[in-house]
Each structure stands twice: as structure tokens, then as C-alpha cells.
Design a protein around this motif. Sequence first.
Motif, PDB file in Angstrom:
ATOM      1  N   PHE A 285       0.826  -1.209   0.000  1.00 50.01           N
ATOM      2  CA  PHE A 285       0.000   0.000   0.000  1.00 50.01           C
ATOM      3  C   PHE A 285       0.861   1.259   0.000  1.00 50.01           C
ATOM      4  CE2 PHE A 285      -3.148  -3.009   1.770  1.00 50.01           C
ATOM      5  CZ  PHE A 285      -4.160  -2.790   0.858  1.00 50.01           C
ATOM      6  N   ASP A 286       1.992   1.231   0.711  1.00 50.52           N
ATOM      7  CA  ASP A 286       2.879   2.396   0.724  1.00 50.52           C
ATOM      8  C   ASP A 286       3.451   2.683  -0.658  1.00 50.52           C
ATOM      9  OD1 ASP A 286       2.737   3.445   3.241  1.00 50.52           O
ATOM     10  OD2 ASP A 286       4.253   2.117   4.083  1.00 50.52           O
ATOM     11  N   PHE A 288       2.234   1.483  -3.741  1.00 53.13           N
ATOM     12  CA  PHE A 288       1.338   1.528  -4.893  1.00 53.13           C
ATOM     13  C   PHE A 288      -0.040   2.132  -4.631  1.00 53.13           C
ATOM     14  CE2 PHE A 288       4.187  -2.153  -5.456  1.00 53.13           C
ATOM     15  CZ  PHE A 288       4.832  -1.756  -6.611  1.00 53.13           C
ATOM     16  N   ARG A 289      -0.546   2.073  -3.401  1.00 54.99           N
ATOM     17  CA  ARG A 289      -1.896   2.578  -3.145  1.00 54.99           C
ATOM     18  C   ARG A 289      -1.967   3.338  -1.827  1.00 54.99           C
ATOM     19  NH1 ARG A 289      -5.879   1.397  -7.012  1.00 54.99           N
ATOM     20  NH2 ARG A 289      -6.834   3.074  -5.822  1.00 54.99           N
ATOM     21  N   GLN A 290      -1.260   4.466  -1.779  1.00 56.12           N
ATOM     22  CA  GLN A 290      -1.314   5.287  -0.573  1.00 56.12           C
ATOM     23  C   GLN A 290      -2.695   5.900  -0.365  1.00 56.12           C
ATOM     24  OE1 GLN A 290       1.744   8.187  -0.050  1.00 56.12           O
ATOM     25  NE2 GLN A 290       3.420   6.749  -0.414  1.00 56.12           N
ATOM     26  N   ASP A 291      -3.482   5.980  -1.434  1.00 55.83           N
ATOM     27  CA  ASP A 291      -4.827   6.526  -1.276  1.00 55.83           C
ATOM     28  C   ASP A 291      -5.698   5.633  -0.406  1.00 55.83           C
ATOM     29  OD1 ASP A 291      -4.575   4.643  -3.380  1.00 55.83           O
ATOM     30  OD2 ASP A 291      -6.547   5.205  -4.142  1.00 55.83           O
ATOM     31  N   TYR A 292      -5.391   4.341  -0.365  1.00 58.41           N
ATOM     32  CA  TYR A 292      -6.137   3.431   0.510  1.00 58.41           C
ATOM     33  C   TYR A 292      -5.659   3.527   1.950  1.00 58.41           C
ATOM     34  CZ  TYR A 292      -8.080   1.099  -3.624  1.00 58.41           C
ATOM     35  OH  TYR A 292      -8.751   0.817  -4.785  1.00 58.41           O
ATOM     36  N   ILE A 293      -4.349   3.526   2.131  1.00 60.81           N
ATOM     37  CA  ILE A 293      -3.808   3.461   3.491  1.00 60.81           C
ATOM     38  C   ILE A 293      -3.986   4.778   4.240  1.00 60.81           C
ATOM     39  CG2 ILE A 293      -1.414   4.236   3.190  1.00 60.81           C
ATOM     40  CD1 ILE A 293      -0.604   1.688   4.758  1.00 60.81           C
ATOM     41  N   THR A 294      -4.267   5.847   3.514  1.00 62.65           N
ATOM     42  CA  THR A 294      -4.540   7.125   4.181  1.00 62.65           C
ATOM     43  C   THR A 294      -6.027   7.326   4.443  1.00 62.65           C
ATOM     44  OG1 THR A 294      -4.589   8.212   2.005  1.00 62.65           O
ATOM     45  CG2 THR A 294      -2.506   8.273   3.238  1.00 62.65           C
ATOM     46  N   SER A 295      -6.826   6.358   4.048  1.00 59.71           N
ATOM     47  CA  SER A 295      -8.274   6.431   4.273  1.00 59.71           C
ATOM     48  C   SER A 295      -8.650   5.484   5.407  1.00 59.71           C
ATOM     49  CB  SER A 295      -9.032   6.052   2.995  1.00 59.71           C
ATOM     50  OG  SER A 295     -10.398   5.834   3.271  1.00 59.71           O
ATOM     51  N   LEU A 296      -9.222   6.023   6.474  1.00 53.66           N
ATOM     52  CA  LEU A 296      -9.627   5.201   7.623  1.00 53.66           C
ATOM     53  C   LEU A 296     -10.655   4.158   7.209  1.00 53.66           C
ATOM     54  CD1 LEU A 296      -9.547   4.601  10.644  1.00 53.66           C
ATOM     55  CD2 LEU A 296     -11.305   6.362  10.958  1.00 53.66           C
ATOM     56  N   ARG A 297     -11.550   4.542   6.311  1.00 51.43           N
ATOM     57  CA  ARG A 297     -12.574   3.617   5.853  1.00 51.43           C
ATOM     58  C   ARG A 297     -11.951   2.425   5.143  1.00 51.43           C
ATOM     59  NH1 ARG A 297     -16.326   5.647   1.034  1.00 51.43           N
ATOM     60  NH2 ARG A 297     -14.265   5.610   0.075  1.00 51.43           N
ATOM     61  N   SER A 298     -11.009   2.676   4.248  1.00 50.34           N
ATOM     62  CA  SER A 298     -10.372   1.591   3.500  1.00 50.34           C
ATOM     63  C   SER A 298      -9.522   0.714   4.414  1.00 50.34           C
ATOM     64  CB  SER A 298      -9.503   2.174   2.378  1.00 50.34           C
ATOM     65  OG  SER A 298     -10.276   2.916   1.471  1.00 50.34           O
ATOM     66  N   SER A 342      -8.246  -4.789  -8.778  1.00 51.07           N
ATOM     67  CA  SER A 342      -7.816  -6.181  -8.951  1.00 51.07           C
ATOM     68  C   SER A 342      -6.484  -6.456  -8.271  1.00 51.07           C
ATOM     69  CB  SER A 342      -7.700  -6.505 -10.447  1.00 51.07           C
ATOM     70  OG  SER A 342      -8.940  -6.363 -11.082  1.00 51.07           O
ATOM     71  N   ARG A 343      -5.516  -5.560  -8.423  1.00 50.40           N
ATOM     72  CA  ARG A 343      -4.195  -5.821  -7.853  1.00 50.40           C
ATOM     73  C   ARG A 343      -4.257  -5.865  -6.331  1.00 50.40           C
ATOM     74  NH1 ARG A 343       0.985  -2.289  -9.585  1.00 50.40           N
ATOM     75  NH2 ARG A 343      -0.386  -0.604  -8.879  1.00 50.40           N
ATOM     76  N   THR A 344      -4.991  -4.932  -5.745  1.00 47.43           N
ATOM     77  CA  THR A 344      -5.158  -4.949  -4.291  1.00 47.43           C
ATOM     78  C   THR A 344      -5.871  -6.221  -3.847  1.00 47.43           C
ATOM     79  OG1 THR A 344      -5.238  -2.537  -4.215  1.00 47.43           O
ATOM     80  CG2 THR A 344      -6.165  -3.722  -2.335  1.00 47.43           C
ATOM     81  N   ALA A 345      -6.858  -6.646  -4.618  1.00 44.45           N
ATOM     82  CA  ALA A 345      -7.585  -7.873  -4.275  1.00 44.45           C
ATOM     83  C   ALA A 345      -6.650  -9.073  -4.277  1.00 44.45           C
ATOM     84  CB  ALA A 345      -8.730  -8.090  -5.264  1.00 44.45           C
ATOM     85  N   PHE A 346      -5.787  -9.165  -5.273  1.00 43.99           N
ATOM     86  CA  PHE A 346      -4.896 -10.326  -5.363  1.00 43.99           C
ATOM     87  C   PHE A 346      -3.848 -10.314  -4.248  1.00 43.99           C
ATOM     88  CE2 PHE A 346      -0.931 -12.240  -6.968  1.00 43.99           C
ATOM     89  CZ  PHE A 346      -1.371 -13.553  -7.061  1.00 43.99           C
ATOM     90  N   ILE A 347      -3.179  -9.178  -4.049  1.00 47.69           N
ATOM     91  CA  ILE A 347      -2.133  -9.103  -3.023  1.00 47.69           C
ATOM     92  C   ILE A 347      -2.717  -9.395  -1.641  1.00 47.69           C
ATOM     93  CG2 ILE A 347      -0.482  -7.589  -1.875  1.00 47.69           C
ATOM     94  CD1 ILE A 347       0.391  -8.465  -4.633  1.00 47.69           C
TER      95      ILE A 347
END
Length: 696
Positions: A285-286, A288-298, A342-347
Amino acid sequence: MSRYNKPQDKTWKDYLSQVLLVAVATFIIVWFLPRGERAIMNFDIGRPWPYSRFIAPYDFPIFKTDAQIQIEHDSIQGLYEPYYELRPRVEVQQVDAFRQAIRKADAEECPVNYRVFIETTFHEIYQRGIISTSDLQTLQQEGRTAIRIFEANEASSYPVKELFTEKSAYEYLMHRADEQSFSRQKLQNLNLNQYLKSNLVFDDVKSAERWEELEKSLSPSSGMVLAGQNIIDRGDIVDENVYQIIESYYLAQADQLPSSKADHLILLGQALYVMIILLCLVLYFDLFRQDYITSLRSVSFILVLVLAFPLATEALVRHALLSVYLIPYAMLPIFLRVFMDSRTAFITHVCTILLCAMSLRYPFEFISTQLVAGLIAIYSLRDLSERYQIIRTAIMVTFSILIFHISIDLMNGRTFFGGDSMTSADWAFYTHMVISGVLLLFAYPLMYLLERIFGFTSNVTLVELSNINRDLLRRLSEQAPGTFQHSMMVSNLAAEVANKIGAKAQLVRTGALYHDIGKLENPEYFTENQLGGSNPHNFLTCKESAAIILRHVTDGLELADRYRLPRIIRDFISTHHGKGVAKYFYITQKNEHPDEAINIEDYTYVGPNPSTTEQAILMMVDAVEASARSLSEYTEESIGVLVDKIIDGQMADGFFKDCPITFADVQTTKKVLKEKLVTIYHTRVSYPTLNENPAK
């Protein structure tokens, strides 16, 4: 660099929060992990041994199975005889009571020969023993045939059938009287039954000691395995004896170290295992997807899923309730694919399955099967928009894992038809997989629950919201038809752009339908809804007109709250103008009052600017489509100039600095809009009219 991973400076608080998150998740998972209990293995009786040769590293006993111990335990039941104390004083007391009663009676009522007979029979009965009716029933229910009667520290076995109860003792007395021709009537008049009392009392202490002695005589093992002894080789069939030897080895292995030290080492290994996997997930997440890890909901959503499946697996293994193959693990990638990507789902699925595998002793088949299930689930749900797609996914996942597990059985030399019990495949595995596939259908109602809990919006919900017969959209089409047509046009154009650049087409399509609903409050103040040349702005100042125009954003947000539209749709309403300026009224005001100081904030939308690719698409398409209506002529050149001017102006104003849209995406957007607008506004061919009086 991912478009969703804008570089940002992290503070020590950000790193601390991630460390705490990993630590808490590690603690929860490790706390419930089985330590020392029998784990599910991927070898069983009647199957080939899939590993290398197993040689005993040290001497250890072969422990008996639970069934063997139960059989031996049942066998000592027949040897067990409960202890009863014979109390002579009961006989003395009752005989004395009888004699005192006789002294007060007449000699005719109880002659001497009767007295002698009664006392002799009393002595015989009390010597054999009188037991309470309840104790006798307990002995009969337990199947006891004998008890041990002790008196003065001497015990002897005595048949239960020889014991008297108070009732049977009285009947025995009357039977003896009949044999010796004594008058039954005289004996009955003496009320002899009141002198027959229980003199056998159960001794629970001695009985418990006797049971413990018998249990201690049972041996927990049935033999020994010597160090260096070959137990089984690869490909050999695991029979019952070998299976029990392997089980005994693991039990003995746990006893090699002091229990506290062994537990500490196991705990340390489990904690390191879990922590490494969770750190790998956080690192993804750091990067490739910081938008998820900075969201409390996600973060909350991912954490719940990552914890739920390992804990469910651990519960089944710890309590040996059901097979872990009954758990529909493919639900996890389905939810993540629908709500994220998809990538987040697989990892995340890979990391979760590795965490689940901790509870299993030899998890190769489990890991490989569940990874295949996850991949198929992700591939089959590229765009969930209808219920039948969940059914299709469940069928595809079930079919795939069945075929995959068949391949594993074939590799291990197992047969499906015509084989014996030692080499045939275990059909229970396939039954469990089919049941798991059926349970996968519950992903649809659970998806709705997750939407409500975590505030996500699935494509199914977006499709439902895009139904133009819904109250809000129907009201828009009736009260503001021009705005409705504009929204429909923007919706179609934005979806086309999203498809071209790989954004979420259904999301931007639905957001576009609702982006201008605030115009419902004052539809006549917007050009597309004005009829007959009437313009109410002619009677207002520029500032007043701008306030009404700007207010359609806040009015739209109020309507969205009233109709309970999802947050993701409300974001389109607030960002489709960003922090732009109502330039028509602002410039008009400046031209009319060049010497007057004008506060630009009075002409600026509240924003914010777009923060997602989809919101940026809507901003560009909305501005271009609205401006295209004002063109005096529709040519490829005029449309191209208009598109470039508007979008370049938006980029120059910095509207897209906070969203992950790329320059290539913007160029593609321009190209699509030019092509579509040229097609929409192309000049039609004039049809010739028919001459009613053609020349002859």
C-alpha cells in the motif's frame, strides 16, 4: 509510480500508526492461533505419503488412539465394583425395636416360635444386606453385577442380585413364613416391614480410589519407536498404524522441551510469521496505493477482511468443528475487487491465505487451491453490475477448484473409480468445495451490508442509481428538462472517456447524472431550461446572479443528503466545478464597474477541486459539453479549438493538481470529446423538396 500513489512526506506519526496497526493485527491473529493442538494435515489414512522419507530422530512411544483408549476404558467398567459399607448396628437397633414392641403385646399375638422365626429371618436378611431402592436402580442402570461390601476393614465381592431392598426383604420374610406354615395374617398384624431398614451405604471415597486404581492400570501407549527407525517413505500408503506413529511423533515432539519454553518459541515464530506478512501488505500500500492506506474507511475494511478469514480458520482447526474447505475464501477477493481494484484484491488475498495457512500443518494443497479460487474470482468480476455475475463467478470458482484438486489427486496417484479404500480420492474434499461454492452466493447480500457499514458503493448500487425512473432523476427530467438532457449527454461522454483511459466508467456515468441536481431549486435561472427568450438574470445584479449559479452546488449536496445518495456521488456534485469562477458574471461585473473593487470570492465555487480521475473527467466533459451548445457553427475545427481551450484552461488553473489523472489521460479525453462532439453536432444534409408542378 502509480497514479494513485502521489509522493508525500510522511511524518513519524504516520509510521507509528502503521506499526501500531501491524502490531495490533499480529496480536489478534497470534492470540487465537492453535499451539500444540492437532492441526489439519494434507495426508490421511489410505493416501500416499507426499513427503520425503520419515525416520524417527529419537525414541518415542506410540500413543493409543482415542478409540483404543475408549475401548480399554469401557473394558475396566466391567472390573469396577463400587464399595458399600455394611452397618451391623442397623440390625441391632431394628431387632431391639421389634423385641420392645413384642413385650407390650399379648403372648397370643406373637408366640415364642414366631419370635424365634422372625429374629432368625431378620438376621439372615441383614447379613445378606438391604440396599436402598434408588441405589439398586443406579447399579442396574450402570450394568453392575457385583459390589464390594466391607465390614471392619475387610471387603468381599457380592452379587447385586442377592441384595435385598426393604420391599423385597419383607416379601422374602413372608415367603419363608409360608414355607414353614406360619400364619401370614399374624405376621402382617405385627407390621414387620417397619423393622427392615437399609444397612448398606455407598462409600464414595473408597469407590473413587478403586476407579483411579483401574484407570492407572491403563497404559497410554502401545509400543515404542526407536531412534533411526524408518517409519514411511515417499509414495507409501499411510495406514492406520503409520498414521498413529506420526501423530505420536508430534505429541512426543511437544514434550521434548519444557512446556513453557516450547510455547514461547512457538509464539515467537508465529508472531514473526504474521508480522512479516502484514508488513509486506503494508509495504504494497505504501508503494502503490497510498490513497487506501490514508483512508480510515479503507484501512478498516481491509483489516476486517484480513482478520476475519484467519480467525475463522483458526476456530475450525482449534475446535475440530468442520473442514476449512467449507469456508468461501474467494469472498475476500470478490469484495476487494468490487470496492477497490484487482491488484489490491490479489495481493491481499495472497497475504490472507498465507495467514490462514498458519493453522494447518501441511498447507500446500490448501494454499494452491485457494489462490486459484481467488484468481478466478478476480478474473470473472471485471465489472460487477448485475446479480447473475455473482452466480457466474461462484460457478466458475467452484468448477476451477474442483478441476485443480483433481489434478492434485492425480499427481499423488489417487484414483476416483474402481480403486480400493487405500488409493481412492477423498470425495469429502469435493463435497466441501461444492458447499463452499454455494456459500459464495452469499457474497451478494453481504456486499450490501459492507456498503452500509464502511460507506463503499458497488457497481450494482451505481447501476440502480442510474435508473432514470428513480424519484430524483424523474423529478429532474420533469422540472429541469434542459439540465436533464445535459446530464444525460455528459454521462454518456464521460463514460466513453473513462473506458478509453481505464477509469471507472459506471461510477462517472452515475455521478454525471446527479452532478447538476442542485439546479432543481432554481431551474429557470439556467440557460438550458429557459424558454421563449425569458431570462430572469436580466432583473438581477451580477453578484446576485452569481450567487444563484454558485448555489446549485450546495443545493445539490442538500438534495443528495435528503435522498441519501452515497458519499462518492456527493463528491461529484461538489467537485464538478472545483474552485472555479463564474466567469460570465465576474467579467461582466468588472467590465461594467472597472473602478470598483470586486471580491472574487463572491464569484467562486466552494469546491473542492477533483481528487479522483473520475471527478476530473466529469469536470472536463461538463465544461466542454455546456460550452459546445453556444457555438455558432459546428465544424471539426471549431469543436477542436473549443475543447483545447477549455481543458487547457482548467489545467492552467490547477484544477487537476490533487487528482491522479495523467497528461496522457487528458490528451485521450480531448481526442474522445472532439470525435464525439463532431459526430453529435455534424451538419445534416438538406433534403430536396418535391416540385408539385414539374415542367412537362
